[in-house]
Write a protein that holds these residues in place. Structure first.
Motif, PDB file in Angstrom:
ATOM      1  N   THR A  23       0.836  -1.205   0.000  1.00  0.00           N
ATOM      2  CA  THR A  23       0.000   0.000   0.000  1.00  0.00           C
ATOM      3  C   THR A  23       0.874   1.260   0.000  1.00  0.00           C
ATOM      4  OG1 THR A  23      -1.770  -1.155   1.172  1.00  0.00           O
ATOM      5  CG2 THR A  23      -1.820   1.250   1.208  1.00  0.00           C
ATOM      6  N   LEU A  24       1.944   1.246   0.811  1.00  0.00           N
ATOM      7  CA  LEU A  24       2.849   2.392   0.854  1.00  0.00           C
ATOM      8  C   LEU A  24       3.577   2.574  -0.488  1.00  0.00           C
ATOM      9  CD1 LEU A  24       4.406   1.983   4.436  1.00  0.00           C
ATOM     10  CD2 LEU A  24       2.788   3.739   3.660  1.00  0.00           C
ATOM     11  N   ALA A  25       3.717   1.495  -1.249  1.00  0.00           N
ATOM     12  CA  ALA A  25       4.360   1.567  -2.564  1.00  0.00           C
ATOM     13  C   ALA A  25       3.375   1.990  -3.652  1.00  0.00           C
ATOM     14  CB  ALA A  25       4.978   0.223  -2.917  1.00  0.00           C
ATOM     15  N   GLY A  26       2.138   2.285  -3.250  1.00  0.00           N
ATOM     16  CA  GLY A  26       1.137   2.739  -4.213  1.00  0.00           C
ATOM     17  C   GLY A  26       0.449   1.626  -4.971  1.00  0.00           C
ATOM     18  N   ILE A  27       0.463   0.408  -4.425  1.00  0.00           N
ATOM     19  CA  ILE A  27      -0.138  -0.745  -5.086  1.00  0.00           C
ATOM     20  C   ILE A  27      -1.384  -1.169  -4.316  1.00  0.00           C
ATOM     21  CG2 ILE A  27       0.238  -3.148  -5.776  1.00  0.00           C
ATOM     22  CD1 ILE A  27       3.235  -2.516  -5.931  1.00  0.00           C
ATOM     23  N   ALA A  28      -2.500  -1.330  -5.025  1.00  0.00           N
ATOM     24  CA  ALA A  28      -3.742  -1.749  -4.390  1.00  0.00           C
ATOM     25  C   ALA A  28      -3.661  -3.218  -3.992  1.00  0.00           C
ATOM     26  CB  ALA A  28      -4.915  -1.533  -5.346  1.00  0.00           C
ATOM     27  N   VAL A  29      -4.240  -3.552  -2.823  1.00  0.00           N
ATOM     28  CA  VAL A  29      -4.128  -4.910  -2.277  1.00  0.00           C
ATOM     29  C   VAL A  29      -5.504  -5.405  -1.844  1.00  0.00           C
ATOM     30  CG1 VAL A  29      -3.026  -6.370  -0.540  1.00  0.00           C
ATOM     31  CG2 VAL A  29      -1.824  -4.362  -1.408  1.00  0.00           C
ATOM     32  N   GLU A  30      -5.767  -6.692  -2.130  1.00  0.00           N
ATOM     33  CA  GLU A  30      -6.899  -7.423  -1.553  1.00  0.00           C
ATOM     34  C   GLU A  30      -6.300  -8.553  -0.726  1.00  0.00           C
ATOM     35  OE1 GLU A  30      -8.771  -8.636  -5.195  1.00  0.00           O
ATOM     36  OE2 GLU A  30     -10.298  -7.099  -5.036  1.00  0.00           O
ATOM     37  N   ALA A  31      -6.508  -8.573   0.583  1.00  0.00           N
ATOM     38  CA  ALA A  31      -5.849  -9.533   1.468  1.00  0.00           C
ATOM     39  C   ALA A  31      -6.820 -10.631   1.895  1.00  0.00           C
ATOM     40  CB  ALA A  31      -5.290  -8.827   2.692  1.00  0.00           C
ATOM     41  N   PHE A  32      -6.312 -11.896   1.897  1.00  0.00           N
ATOM     42  CA  PHE A  32      -7.108 -13.051   2.303  1.00  0.00           C
ATOM     43  C   PHE A  32      -6.259 -13.953   3.190  1.00  0.00           C
ATOM     44  CE2 PHE A  32     -10.637 -12.369  -0.599  1.00  0.00           C
ATOM     45  CZ  PHE A  32     -10.069 -11.588  -1.594  1.00  0.00           C
ATOM     46  N   SER A  33      -6.925 -14.632   4.115  1.00  0.00           N
ATOM     47  CA  SER A  33      -6.216 -15.505   5.049  1.00  0.00           C
ATOM     48  C   SER A  33      -6.134 -16.943   4.555  1.00  0.00           C
ATOM     49  CB  SER A  33      -6.898 -15.485   6.419  1.00  0.00           C
ATOM     50  OG  SER A  33      -8.250 -15.924   6.297  1.00  0.00           O
ATOM     51  N   ASP A  34      -6.880 -17.297   3.515  1.00  0.00           N
ATOM     52  CA  ASP A  34      -6.808 -18.655   2.981  1.00  0.00           C
ATOM     53  C   ASP A  34      -7.106 -18.642   1.491  1.00  0.00           C
ATOM     54  OD1 ASP A  34      -9.737 -18.289   4.112  1.00  0.00           O
ATOM     55  OD2 ASP A  34      -9.830 -19.828   2.543  1.00  0.00           O
ATOM     56  N   ALA A  35      -6.676 -19.711   0.805  1.00  0.00           N
ATOM     57  CA  ALA A  35      -6.751 -19.747  -0.657  1.00  0.00           C
ATOM     58  C   ALA A  35      -8.186 -19.843  -1.159  1.00  0.00           C
ATOM     59  CB  ALA A  35      -5.927 -20.931  -1.176  1.00  0.00           C
TER      60      ALA A  35
END
Length: 448
Positions: A23-35
């Motif tokens: 996020t600090l690098a300017g990249i959007a993220v979707e985070a998940f705890s499992d596949a």
């Protein structure tokens, strides 16, 4: 930076650190705890990449990679590994994983790998969009390759076979005859149509920058530029005017293609390379090409005829170009006067399709060489008008008789010797007007 990183890691603390770093690098993220939860809402046109840990409960990172590869082989998947999993990650890389990062991973290394992958993904999606649009525009591309002459029938048969077999091919023909149209048709009709058609103009290659052109460039600042090989992987690479590429550069390209792998700029390991290679040339380039590359391409040879070798196609081609020019210029299609028709029949068209298209656009604008009313220095002389009219009548008679010379003579009511004198004078062959299934039974009155 466009696109999203779908991050999967069962370690809550590490996942939070990775998400914050990106996020600090300017990249959007979707985070998940499992596949499995990360697969929800996923489709083949996902505008992003996947960054996944290898060791996770349930579906692990390698199983996830295998599942995603089945959905979309072009989706970049980056694997996060511990030191003990490096060999396993390298094996996954050889199977098509985009990259692997060893934990703990530095912020710069993580961001750089994700940016490269996002850039590659954006390129794939753009290629797919262009391919879909090319399919919608196919009707505008196909007409120049239409025609009933023996040369065009043979060309289309060969084109279909090359496309179906995904064979490398050498496309020869005079300037302006439509060699690039043949290359685009092979790409559009073949199994690789979902991937890009990458064109290298060999006459403009800078020797000093050739390796960077093939493998891409990476700079500390600014986006990474993918090379031609990355763009053409699993697609089609077309070498326009192939003999213009110096032989030692031809050898360099051939070695990479035959090795089946290459090193992209900034990559930690070589990437697989599989592509179909096409090349165009004005004539047989054997003496001007590296032998290995020439014979690889010459496995299949397609010859594109000049307009003078397919004169019967000229009126229909001209009407196609007229309509296309009128649509593009928002003008009415002008009438085809006798003088225009005479020029179509009498002119040699050394510039082939390009010259015919230019004549059509000039006619739409009222700027053709013979003028809108048939005036001007290039107005055909009476002898050319008469010859063109006579040749048109003979072609019409042969077309009606399906190439049977006896039938055409009867329809025109001319003696045999006179008929064949006129065929010779106008360069007309009855065999060119026969249907394909009739060509094994020649007309007994036809020596051709």
């Amino acid at each position: 930076m466009t696109g999203t990183v779908r991050l999967i890691d069962d370690d809550d603390d590490l996942r939070a650190v990775l998400e914050q770093t990106l996020t600090l690098a300017g990249i959007a993220v979707e985070a998940f705890s499992d596949a499995r939860s990360a697969l929800a809402g996923f489709d083949a046109d996902y505008a992003g990449i996947v960054l996944s840990d290898v060791r996770m409960p349930g579906m692990d990172g390698l199983q996830l990679f295998s599942h995603l590869r089945g959905m979309d082989p072009d989706l970049p998947v980056i694997l996060l590994t511990g030191h003990g999993d490096v060999a396993m990650a390298v094996a996954a890389l050889q199977q098509g994983a985009y990259d692997f990062l060893t934990k703990p991973v530095g912020a710069d290394r993580l961001a750089a790998s994700c940016r490269r992958a996002l850039s590659a993904r954006a390129l794939v999606l753009e290629n797919r969009r262009l391919v879909r649009r090319a399919g919608e525009d196919a009707a505008r591309v196909a007409p120049p390759l239409m025609g009933d002459s023996a040369a065009m029938i043979h060309l289309r048969d060969g084109l279909d076979r090359v496309a179906e077999a995904e064979s490398d091919a050498l496309i020869t023909g005079p300037s302006g005859s439509g060699k690039s149209l043949v290359a685009r048709a092979i790409h559009r009709l073949g199994p690789r149509r979902g991937r890009g058609l990458v064109v290298l103009d060999c006459a403009t290659v800078d020797e000093a920058g050739f390796d960077a052109l093939l493998s891409g460039t990476e700079t500390p600042r600014g986006p990474r530029r993918p090379g031609l090989l990355e763009q053409a992987h699993r697609g089609v690479l077309c070498l326009e005017d192939a003999p213009a590429l110096p032989p030692h550069l031809q050898a360099r390209l051939l070695s990479l293609v035959e090795a089946g792998e290459y090193w992209p700029a900034g990559a930690a390991a070589p990437r697989p390379l599989a592509l179909q290679m096409l090349a165009t040339a004005q004539d047989d380039p054997q003496g001007r090409m590296h032998p290995g590359l020439y014979f690889r391409l010459a496995r299949a040879r397609l010859s594109v005829p000049s307009l003078s070798a397919r004169r019967d196609d000229i009126p229909a081609l001209f009407r196609h170009f007229l309509q296309a020019a009128a649509d593009r210029l928002s003008r009415q299609v002008p009438p085809l006067t006798d003088l225009v028709l005479a020029r179509l029949a009498a002119h040699g068209w050394p510039g082939n399709l390009r010259e015919l298209q230019a004549f059509a656009e000039g006619h739409v604008l009222g700027l053709s060489p013979i003028g809108p009313a048939g005036d001007g220095p290039n107005r055909p002389p009476l002898s050319d008008l008469v010859a063109a009219y006579e040749a048109g009548l003979i072609r019409d008679a042969l077309r009606e008789a399906q190439g049977n010379a006896t039938g055409a003579m009867a329809a025109l009511n001319v003696p045999r010797k006179t008929f064949y004198d006129k065929l010779t004078r106008h360069g007309i062959r009855p065999a060119d007007f026969r249907r394909r299934d009739m060509r094994r039974s020649p007309d007994p009155d036809d020596p051709s």
